[in-house]
Enzyme design. Structure first.
Site, PDB file in Angstrom:
ATOM      1  N   SER A 160       0.806  -1.218   0.000  1.00  0.00           N
ATOM      2  CA  SER A 160       0.000   0.000   0.000  1.00  0.00           C
ATOM      3  C   SER A 160       0.839   1.268   0.000  1.00  0.00           C
ATOM      4  CB  SER A 160      -0.938   0.018   1.216  1.00  0.00           C
ATOM      5  OG  SER A 160      -0.205  -0.046   2.428  1.00  0.00           O
ATOM      6  N   GLY A 172      -1.946  -4.164   0.804  1.00  0.00           N
ATOM      7  CA  GLY A 172      -2.041  -5.401   1.566  1.00  0.00           C
ATOM      8  C   GLY A 172      -1.160  -6.525   1.067  1.00  0.00           C
ATOM      9  N   ASN A 180       3.813  -6.417   5.618  1.00  0.00           N
ATOM     10  CA  ASN A 180       2.611  -7.179   5.963  1.00  0.00           C
ATOM     11  C   ASN A 180       2.940  -8.578   6.466  1.00  0.00           C
ATOM     12  OD1 ASN A 180       0.474  -5.290   5.429  1.00  0.00           O
ATOM     13  ND2 ASN A 180       1.030  -5.459   3.269  1.00  0.00           N
ATOM     14  N   ASP A 222      -3.406   7.804  10.145  1.00  0.00           N
ATOM     15  CA  ASP A 222      -3.388   6.414  10.574  1.00  0.00           C
ATOM     16  C   ASP A 222      -2.027   5.998  11.142  1.00  0.00           C
ATOM     17  OD1 ASP A 222      -1.774   6.146   8.326  1.00  0.00           O
ATOM     18  OD2 ASP A 222      -3.180   4.887   7.209  1.00  0.00           O
ATOM     19  N   HIS A 243       0.710   5.292   6.745  1.00  0.00           N
ATOM     20  CA  HIS A 243       0.998   5.642   5.357  1.00  0.00           C
ATOM     21  C   HIS A 243       1.539   7.061   5.237  1.00  0.00           C
ATOM     22  CE1 HIS A 243      -2.074   2.408   5.029  1.00  0.00           C
ATOM     23  NE2 HIS A 243      -1.209   1.981   4.117  1.00  0.00           N
TER      24      HIS A 243
END
Length: 248
Positions: A66, A103, A131, A215, A218
């Site tokens: 991402s 993801g 991830n 968040d 990112h």
């Protein structure tokens, strides 16, 4: 607390919830097909501003998750598009293809790599593994997946070069696990003479309110600009070596 440590704690608290919902499983179902992967890849490539139909003199492939896909920012602000802007500003005939998928894991990247290598690749920017860490995947599996991606790339295009971007995981996943995971990237890079390691992709921006989105995971547009600058430090010399020499 250092910015990097703050980032790592936020990483497990947020991406551990968000990323798991977005990710395809590390072992994609048997019904998945190259056509499906190609749709994701083409979408990402088009979003980066580098359509995959371009017949450029030199081609850079960004295989990532991402972060590469530019989650939360405009397509032109993500670091692959920033890299394209840098080569365009120099008038170089270079295409940067963004094959980032939100993801994505190293297993998913390994599954996709054959498809995205259908056109020649001169430099692979490999931005995967974060991830894997969030899922507690065995670092040895992550290491072998990264090596599989690199091996496939170099066996297909022996003159290609690889820029491997490192990632870290928070210590609350276990200090031993965090240590083993951190060692994956230098261990992989050291096994090849055509791989250059960028130790931690988010080193200069982790934990910054202005460089990371709300968040805490990112990068903002400004953060992507710094990531592009970091990668460009190693990418530019590789591209310069591939440029036609001016006649004496």
């Amino acid at each position: 607390m250092s910015r990097v440590r703050l980032y790592l704690f936020l990483l497990v608290g947020v991406l551990g919830l968000v990323g798991c919902g977005q990710d395809r499983s590390t072992s994609p179902p048997a019904t998945s097909s190259p056509a499906a992967s190609s749709a994701d890849t083409t979408k990402s490539a088009t979003a980066s501003g580098a359509a995959d139909t371009t017949d450029a003199e030199t081609r850079v492939l960004v295989l990532g998750n991402s972060i590469a896909a530019g989650s939360g920012v405009s397509s032109r602000a993500a670091f692959p598009a920033r890299l394209q802007q840098k080569v365009d500003s120099l008038g170089w005939d270079v295409q940067v293809q963004n094959a980032g998928v939100s993801g994505e894991t190293t297993a998913g990247g390994l599954q996709r790599i054959g498809w995205v290598l259908q056109k020649p690749v001169d430099v692979l920017v490999l931005e995967l593994g974060g991830n894997d860490g969030l899922r507690g995947i065995d670092p040895g599996v992550t290491r072998e997946n990264l090596r599989g991606i690199i091996d496939t790339t170099l066996s297909t295009y022996p003159e290609a070069r690889v820029l491997l971007t490192g990632m870290q995981v928070p210590p609350n996943l276990g200090r031993e696990y965090a240590r083993q995971f951190r060692q994956v990237y230098p261990a992989v890079a050291e096994a090849y003479d055509r791989v250059t390691l960028i130790p931690f992709l988010l080193n200069d921006i982790a934990g910054s309110d202005s460089l990371m989105q709300d968040d805490g995971i990112h990068p903002t547009a400004a953060g992507h600009r710094l990531i592009a600058d970091e990668i460009w430090t190693d990418l530019r010399p590789l591209l310069e070596k591939r440029r036609p020499q001016d006649p004496a």
